[in-house]
Design a protein around this motif. Structure first.
Motif, PDB file in Angstrom:
ATOM      1  N   TRP A  93       0.829  -1.212   0.000  1.00  0.00           N
ATOM      2  CA  TRP A  93       0.000   0.000   0.000  1.00  0.00           C
ATOM      3  C   TRP A  93       0.864   1.262   0.000  1.00  0.00           C
ATOM      4  CZ3 TRP A  93      -4.699  -0.019  -1.566  1.00  0.00           C
ATOM      5  CH2 TRP A  93      -5.513  -1.133  -1.364  1.00  0.00           C
ATOM      6  N   PHE A  94       2.003   1.203   0.696  1.00  0.00           N
ATOM      7  CA  PHE A  94       2.914   2.352   0.710  1.00  0.00           C
ATOM      8  C   PHE A  94       3.446   2.613  -0.699  1.00  0.00           C
ATOM      9  CE2 PHE A  94       6.927   4.575   1.208  1.00  0.00           C
ATOM     10  CZ  PHE A  94       6.646   5.498   2.201  1.00  0.00           C
ATOM     11  N   TYR A  95       3.837   1.543  -1.370  1.00  0.00           N
ATOM     12  CA  TYR A  95       4.321   1.647  -2.755  1.00  0.00           C
ATOM     13  C   TYR A  95       3.256   2.278  -3.642  1.00  0.00           C
ATOM     14  CZ  TYR A  95       8.813  -0.236  -4.306  1.00  0.00           C
ATOM     15  OH  TYR A  95      10.130  -0.393  -4.640  1.00  0.00           O
ATOM     16  N   LEU A  96       2.031   1.821  -3.502  1.00  0.00           N
ATOM     17  CA  LEU A  96       0.924   2.323  -4.312  1.00  0.00           C
ATOM     18  C   LEU A  96       0.674   3.808  -4.038  1.00  0.00           C
ATOM     19  CD1 LEU A  96      -1.269   1.474  -6.354  1.00  0.00           C
ATOM     20  CD2 LEU A  96      -2.760   1.008  -4.392  1.00  0.00           C
ATOM     21  N   LEU A  97       0.787   4.197  -2.777  1.00  0.00           N
ATOM     22  CA  LEU A  97       0.604   5.602  -2.403  1.00  0.00           C
ATOM     23  C   LEU A  97       1.671   6.480  -3.049  1.00  0.00           C
ATOM     24  CD1 LEU A  97      -0.899   7.694  -0.592  1.00  0.00           C
ATOM     25  CD2 LEU A  97       0.786   7.188   1.188  1.00  0.00           C
ATOM     26  N   GLU A  98       2.935   6.041  -2.988  1.00  0.00           N
ATOM     27  CA  GLU A  98       4.028   6.813  -3.584  1.00  0.00           C
ATOM     28  C   GLU A  98       3.856   6.922  -5.097  1.00  0.00           C
ATOM     29  OE1 GLU A  98       7.026   8.226  -2.433  1.00  0.00           O
ATOM     30  OE2 GLU A  98       6.408   8.044  -0.338  1.00  0.00           O
ATOM     31  N   LEU A  99       3.505   5.817  -5.745  1.00  0.00           N
ATOM     32  CA  LEU A  99       3.304   5.833  -7.197  1.00  0.00           C
ATOM     33  C   LEU A  99       2.158   6.778  -7.564  1.00  0.00           C
ATOM     34  CD1 LEU A  99       3.979   4.715 -10.006  1.00  0.00           C
ATOM     35  CD2 LEU A  99       2.402   2.835  -9.555  1.00  0.00           C
ATOM     36  N   SER A 100       1.067   6.728  -6.820  1.00  0.00           N
ATOM     37  CA  SER A 100      -0.084   7.602  -7.084  1.00  0.00           C
ATOM     38  C   SER A 100       0.298   9.060  -6.904  1.00  0.00           C
ATOM     39  CB  SER A 100      -1.246   7.242  -6.147  1.00  0.00           C
ATOM     40  OG  SER A 100      -1.663   5.917  -6.347  1.00  0.00           O
ATOM     41  N   PHE A 101       1.105   9.350  -5.895  1.00  0.00           N
ATOM     42  CA  PHE A 101       1.505  10.732  -5.629  1.00  0.00           C
ATOM     43  C   PHE A 101       2.341  11.290  -6.777  1.00  0.00           C
ATOM     44  CE2 PHE A 101       4.552  13.830  -3.855  1.00  0.00           C
ATOM     45  CZ  PHE A 101       3.648  14.814  -3.488  1.00  0.00           C
ATOM     46  N   TYR A 102       3.341  10.522  -7.225  1.00  0.00           N
ATOM     47  CA  TYR A 102       4.191  11.026  -8.312  1.00  0.00           C
ATOM     48  C   TYR A 102       3.421  11.122  -9.624  1.00  0.00           C
ATOM     49  CZ  TYR A 102       8.329  11.238  -5.453  1.00  0.00           C
ATOM     50  OH  TYR A 102       9.242  11.605  -4.484  1.00  0.00           O
ATOM     51  N   CYS A 103       2.472  10.221  -9.842  1.00  0.00           N
ATOM     52  CA  CYS A 103       1.605  10.347 -11.021  1.00  0.00           C
ATOM     53  C   CYS A 103       0.755  11.615 -10.923  1.00  0.00           C
ATOM     54  CB  CYS A 103       0.703   9.124 -11.156  1.00  0.00           C
ATOM     55  SG  CYS A 103       1.565   7.627 -11.701  1.00  0.00           S
ATOM     56  N   SER A 104       0.281  11.933  -9.719  1.00  0.00           N
ATOM     57  CA  SER A 104      -0.521  13.150  -9.532  1.00  0.00           C
ATOM     58  C   SER A 104       0.314  14.403  -9.786  1.00  0.00           C
ATOM     59  CB  SER A 104      -1.140  13.183  -8.127  1.00  0.00           C
ATOM     60  OG  SER A 104      -0.175  13.495  -7.142  1.00  0.00           O
ATOM     61  N   LEU A 105       1.606  14.358  -9.418  1.00  0.00           N
ATOM     62  CA  LEU A 105       2.493  15.503  -9.677  1.00  0.00           C
ATOM     63  C   LEU A 105       2.662  15.729 -11.176  1.00  0.00           C
ATOM     64  CD1 LEU A 105       5.403  15.159  -7.058  1.00  0.00           C
ATOM     65  CD2 LEU A 105       3.394  16.646  -6.960  1.00  0.00           C
ATOM     66  N   VAL A 106       2.772  14.638 -11.931  1.00  0.00           N
ATOM     67  CA  VAL A 106       2.908  14.763 -13.386  1.00  0.00           C
ATOM     68  C   VAL A 106       1.625  15.342 -13.989  1.00  0.00           C
ATOM     69  CG1 VAL A 106       3.159  13.472 -15.546  1.00  0.00           C
ATOM     70  CG2 VAL A 106       4.609  12.912 -13.587  1.00  0.00           C
ATOM     71  N   VAL A 107       0.477  14.871 -13.531  1.00  0.00           N
ATOM     72  CA  VAL A 107      -0.816  15.339 -14.053  1.00  0.00           C
ATOM     73  C   VAL A 107      -1.015  16.826 -13.779  1.00  0.00           C
ATOM     74  CG1 VAL A 107      -3.328  15.125 -13.823  1.00  0.00           C
ATOM     75  CG2 VAL A 107      -1.914  13.069 -13.905  1.00  0.00           C
ATOM     76  N   THR A 108      -0.601  17.284 -12.588  1.00  0.00           N
ATOM     77  CA  THR A 108      -0.857  18.680 -12.200  1.00  0.00           C
ATOM     78  C   THR A 108       0.286  19.633 -12.570  1.00  0.00           C
ATOM     79  OG1 THR A 108       0.031  18.246  -9.965  1.00  0.00           O
ATOM     80  CG2 THR A 108      -2.349  18.003 -10.282  1.00  0.00           C
ATOM     81  N   LEU A 109       1.378  19.122 -13.142  1.00  0.00           N
ATOM     82  CA  LEU A 109       2.511  19.980 -13.511  1.00  0.00           C
ATOM     83  C   LEU A 109       2.105  21.184 -14.365  1.00  0.00           C
ATOM     84  CD1 LEU A 109       5.667  17.787 -14.293  1.00  0.00           C
ATOM     85  CD2 LEU A 109       5.541  19.761 -12.782  1.00  0.00           C
TER      86      LEU A 109
END
Length: 362
Positions: free
Chosen positions: A185-201
């Motif tokens: 779940w921690f891995y999934l959270l980190e992956l989701s966060f960095y994907c969100s950073l790319v989307v909102t860049l």
């Protein structure tokens, strides 16, 4: 035709997931039967995870960060609104925000305005497009909250793991290492966060190191995906924790800067610089090179991971150079030397109050 296409697709998938690519020599996927190990399809949850984090961020910025910023005295400066001018606006949108001398003369003639007034129009027009101080504060507050939570949650998950303290244990009985659900779940959270950073860049405050940020996010997302699929979760957790160690301190320093708490901001920024350089230029290469390259069997995916880790290390060196440059800028400024603009300021044309991020105004 459908059967042929289906068989070709299945063949490609089997080729992609061939054990010789993903596992060390001598190991096969059969060795992992009966073990709760990472499943690539689990990472599809990062799609709803990314959307959820973006939603949480929007709610957080409006209901927590914005009122907090107001209570702490963060305020936007009043900006002069430019007079509508179709000629100048067309040039601003189509050709550029900072016209050259020859273009200024031409625009002055076309607009029937003095050159000085045209220069002033462009300066005020650029100011209108610059991000507001409150927007910067809200973004920094969100990132601080995530990085702080992520770092200390990761620390809580790993502090009792023997392989966290002795990294050689990371490879014990690899790849037959079961995946604890909490780490998944921690891995999934980190992956989701960095994907969100790319989307909102595209919507976030654009920094001078925008290109480097994109490279960093792509490299990080790739490393998280690949290390999860190859069951290198132990190693990945340590690398993520090393990265998160300094990020929340930087975001705190930014918040203090926007609040104009000059001395506290300076102290926190120096703390960030120390933690960043130790974690990224000492611990990171030690863990990745000594414990991963020299102590681990090389195979296709591990070589790919090494390449992306090298990209991250080059970015760490680049950012360390900027940080040291900023610190020397502060020293020179205090000593009456030439003022320097922060190498990581939010935009080229910043307000004097908030544009020369961290370093100059400390």
């Amino acid at each position: 035709a459908f059967c042929t296409h289906h068989l070709t697709r299945m063949g490609l998938l089997e080729g992609f997931w061939h054990h010789e690519y993903w596992l060390p020599p001598g190991a096969t996927w059969e060795d992992l039967k009966g073990i709760q190990y990472p499943q690539p399809q689990d990472l599809l949850l990062c799609i709803p995870g990314t959307l959820l984090l973006i939603t949480v961020r929007c709610i957080f910025e409006r209901t927590v960060a914005l009122p907090l910023g107001r209570r702490l005295g963060v305020s936007d400066k009043l900006r002069t609104k430019v007079q509508p001018n179709a000629t100048l606006e067309d040039y601003y949108v189509m050709m550029g925000k900072t016209p050259k001398e020859g273009d200024l003369l031409s625009l002055a003639k076309q607009s029937d305005l003095p050159v000085k007034k045209v220069e002033t129009w462009f300066r005020h027009r650029r100011a209108q497009d610059r991000p507001r101080l409150m927007k910067k504060f809200c973004e920094a507050s969100w990132r601080f909250t995530f990085y702080f939570t992520s770092f200390f949650s990761g620390l809580a998950l790993l502090y009792d793991k023997p392989w966290f303290w002795d990294h050689t244990v990371c490879w014990m009985r690899f790849p037959q290492q079961p995946l604890p659900p909490a780490l998944g779940w921690f891995y999934l959270l980190e992956l989701s966060f960095y994907c969100s950073l790319v989307v909102t860049l595209p919507f976030d405050v654009k920094r001078k190191d925008f290109k480097e940020q994109i490279i960093h996010h792509i490299a990080t997302i790739t490393l998280i995906f690949v290390s999860y699929c190859a069951n290198l979760v132990r190693f990945g957790m340590i690398v993520m924790l090393v990265h998160d160690a300094s990020d929340y301190i930087l975001e705190l320093a930014k918040m203090l800067h926007y609040m104009k708490w000059k001395r506290v901001c300076e102290a926190v920024f120096i703390l960030f610089a120390v933690v960043f350089i130790i974690s990224r230029l000492v611990l990171f290469p030690l863990i990745t090179y000594y414990y991963f390259v020299t102590k681990f069997q090389l195979f296709l995916i591990s070589c790919m991971i090494n390449a992306f880790l090298m990209i991250l290390q080059l970015l760490h060196i680049f950012w360390s150079y900027l940080i040291i440059q900023m610190i020397f800028g502060v020293i020179l400024h205090r000593g009456g030397g030439t003022k320097r603009k922060d190498a990581r300021s939010d935009t080229e044309e910043s307000d004097r109050s908030d544009a020369e991020d961290l370093a100059k105004n400390q």
